[in-house]
Design a protein around this motif. Structure first.
Motif, short mmCIF file in Angstrom:
data_model
loop_
_atom_site.label_atom_id
_atom_site.label_comp_id
_atom_site.label_asym_id
_atom_site.label_seq_id
_atom_site.Cartn_x
_atom_site.Cartn_y
_atom_site.Cartn_z
N UNK A 126 86.31 55.53 52.69
CA UNK A 126 87.35 56.54 52.50
C UNK A 126 88.22 56.18 51.31
N UNK A 127 88.89 57.20 50.74
CA UNK A 127 89.94 56.93 49.75
C UNK A 127 91.27 57.04 50.48
N UNK A 128 92.28 56.35 49.96
CA UNK A 128 93.60 56.40 50.59
C UNK A 128 94.10 57.85 50.66
N UNK A 129 93.82 58.57 49.59
CA UNK A 129 94.23 59.97 49.52
C UNK A 129 93.65 60.79 50.68
N UNK A 184 100.06 53.15 63.91
CA UNK A 184 99.66 52.83 62.54
C UNK A 184 98.82 51.54 62.49
N UNK A 185 98.94 50.70 63.51
CA UNK A 185 98.15 49.46 63.52
C UNK A 185 96.69 49.75 63.90
N UNK A 186 96.52 50.44 65.06
CA UNK A 186 95.15 50.71 65.52
C UNK A 186 94.45 51.73 64.62
N UNK A 218 92.76 59.54 53.56
CA UNK A 218 93.40 59.05 54.77
C UNK A 218 94.68 59.84 55.05
N UNK A 219 95.44 60.10 53.98
CA UNK A 219 96.69 60.83 54.13
C UNK A 219 96.47 62.28 54.55
N UNK A 220 95.25 62.77 54.31
CA UNK A 220 94.99 64.18 54.66
C UNK A 220 94.49 64.35 56.08
N UNK A 242 94.26 51.82 61.40
CA UNK A 242 93.49 51.18 60.33
C UNK A 242 92.23 50.52 60.87
N UNK A 243 92.30 50.01 62.13
CA UNK A 243 91.11 49.42 62.76
C UNK A 243 90.07 50.53 63.00
N UNK A 267 88.41 51.50 59.70
CA UNK A 267 87.45 50.48 59.30
C UNK A 267 86.16 50.60 60.12
N UNK A 300 95.01 64.80 59.47
CA UNK A 300 96.10 65.09 60.42
C UNK A 300 95.57 65.14 61.86
N UNK A 313 90.20 51.06 73.57
CA UNK A 313 89.95 50.44 74.86
C UNK A 313 90.16 51.42 76.02
#
Lengths: 476, 79
Positions: free
Chosen positions: B57-60, B39-41, B62-64, B43-44, B47, B66, B19
């Motif tokens: 994406x894979x979770x793995x 951490x909330x926004x 996501x962790x990469x 994930x939005x 998506x 930075x 926003x």
């Protein structure tokens, strides 16, 4: 062996000396022997658990590193996670589940009693299990390479400053330090000892003094009125802060004195203006662990559901955190309440920011103070569930809080000492939060002022400290 | 789709999620640089990026991520 025992006061200086006398590349061996000796002193047989978790984690992480197949890697990761969680589940939940299932079966006229579990919860089991799980997932995510030296992995799982109650450290921070530790530095020793001294002060002078009053009130729900519960409810978050915050500082300080940097576990939590900020400052090592290894995978799975997916992930993550604290409905209620607070904040984050901006409240001292008090109150209310033995006891306390007023129970000497030193602790936190660099006493330029300040804290501990070998988080 | 085209498309997603109409991204941008990127926004955001690029994406992965540069790299590897 606990940090407040005489045994530790002989053990720790000896380990410091031995550790620095050992050449850096072999120092992990000295520390591993010391850590195993330390844990052996809680109950010798439980050492088998740390050793078992080490062996399993070492074997599975090496296997994961050796396989290029992602599917196989995932299976190996899950195998280790489930395997090392088994003892935690057994010790923590077997008795409750056994009792509940037996009651349910008795209702159906069935009876197949399983033997009772008479073992006490191995102290620290959840902390080192969580550390080993974190390391396993980090290797799976290829953020770390599997450690080839089993001695280093064993030290990570059993490192004596952290083994009993955390901070729940990450392999990414600790393993490199164990492989090549820092050289002996007087500054590390001095910083570490100062942190330890402040930790003992928080634990023995603040937490355990306040604990005497709180224990008395909660031990006899029938005879204490709502006013006494209001005092106990208000003081309990401070007792917890002194207990786990103090424990953490002793742990961090002990590691620092030996040249190891461990993450901070608390950052002046009572100056948070929202619950989400509070949970970024309270028991940081647990909450970041839950965020990384529970909340993130959950919210990732639910991401298609937008904000609702986040709400469900938050509720589940805190429900798991609640159940981790204890296998009882009181902790389920506690966890759900935290999840609800954070979900409401997540849902209203924009409207609250707009409101603050519209009326220019963000920097107003009175608004910040009110927000801190409101946040503290939410946490204190939720902690009634955590402190009560049963859900019905919690509801009795809440009922008394609203209806049963009168003169509170006053334990004059313990309350005066506890509150007086709590004020000192809060003033110190206030200075660090709002006036960093001002009113320097413990970090004064003059050696004499620093020395006298620490000497005063030392004598406070000796004169006003409560003799204690119990830390609240040993139960978790 | 090359990196600059990916960046251009991300420049339409970021301001909407956070926003902030004027928000312009760079490869070195991280969560700590943007007010409200928690951490909330996050994930939005993930998506929305998946929907917009038609990728998963894979979770793995996501962790990469930075910074935004890492995100662009991973998106590029999937297109």
């Amino acid at each position: 062996m606990v940090f407040t025992s005489l045994h530790f006061f002989v053990f720790f200086p000896l380990v410091c000396v031995l550790s620095y006398l050992t050449p850096a590349r072999y120092r992990y061996i000295t520390l591993l022997v010391a850590s195993y000796y330390f844990y052996l002193n809680t109950k010798p047989i439980f050492l088998l658990l740390t050793a078992g978790i080490t062996l399993s984690t070492y074997a599975f992480t090496r296997l994961m590193d050796a396989t290029p197949n992602d599917d196989r890697k995932r299976k190996l990761m899950w195998c280790n996670v489930v395997l090392i969680l088994l003892p935690l589940f057994f010790f923590k939940y077997f008795e409750t589940i056994n009792r509940e299932v037996m009651q349910l079966m008795a209702g159906l006229n069935l009876s197949y009693p399983l033997p009772d579990n008479h073992w006490l919860l191995p102290v620290g089991i959840s902390f080192y299990t969580f550390m080993a799980i974190g390391y396993t997932i980090d290797v799976y995510n290829e953020e770390l390479e599997a450690e080839k030296n089993i001695g280093i992995v064993a030290l990570f799982v059993s490192f004596f400053p952290l083994v009993l109650s955390g901070p729940i450290e990450r392999a990414g921070n600790m393993l490199p330090q164990f492989r090549s530790p820092e050289k002996l530095a007087a500054s590390n020793l001095s910083k570490g000892l100062k942190l330890m001294l402040w930790g003992y002060f928080m634990k023995l002078v603040v937490a355990d003094r306040l604990g005497i009053y709180i224990d008395e009130v909660y031990s006899d729900t029938a005879s204490h009125n709502g006013s006494s519960y209001l005092i106990a409810m208000t003081l309990y978050p401070f007792q917890l802060y002194g207990d786990l915050g103090g424990y953490s500082l002793i742990a961090i300080g002990a590691a620092k004195a030996m040249g190891f940097n461990v993450m901070m576990n608390f950052r002046r939590p009572f100056f948070s203006v929202s619950m989400s900020e509070f949970w970024r400052r309270w028991h940081i090592s647990l909450i970041t662990w839950i965020t990384d290894y529970i909340y993130t995978p959950l919210s990732f799975s639910f991401r298609k559901h937008g904000k609702w997916g986040i709400v469900i992930a938050l509720l589940l993550a805190f429900l798991i955190s609640g159940i981790w604290h204890g296998a009882s409905l009181t902790f389920v209620a506690w966890g759900l309440l935290q999840g609800i607070f954070l979900s409401v904040e997540a849902y209203t984050v924009k409207s609250r920011a707009d409101f603050r901006h519209r009326f220019g409240l963000g920097k107003q001292a009175w608004f910040i103070a009110l927000s801190c008090i409101f946040t503290f109150s939410l946490f204190a209310i939720s902690q009634v569930f955590a402190r009560s033995s049963t859900l019905s006891e919690s509801f009795t306390v809440f009922a008394k809080l609203v209806s049963d007023h009168g003169n509170p129970y006053v334990d004059f000497s313990n309350l005066t000492i506890g509150l007086g030193f709590l004020a000192l602790l809060m003033l110190s936190d206030f200075r660090d939060e709002f006036l960093p660099g001002k009113f320097r006493i413990f970090d004064n330029r003059s050696f004499a002022v620093r020395f006298l300040a620490y000497l005063a804290i030392f004598f406070c501990i000796v004169i006003f400290g409560v003799v204690s070998d119990q830390f609240i988080y040993f139960n978790f | 789709m090359n990196r600059s085209e990916i960046t251009e498309k991300l420049n339409t997603i970021f301001p909407t999620v956070f926003n902030k109409p004027g928000l312009s991204i760079t490869e070195s941008l991280t969560a700590s640089d943007v007010d409200g990127w928690d951490s909330l926004t996050h994930m939005i955001l993930i998506s929305e990026v998946e929907k917009s690029f038609g990728i998963t994406f894979k979770l793995k992965e996501l962790n990469k991520m930075k910074n935004v540069g890492d995100m662009i790299e991973i998106i590029a590897s999937k297109l």
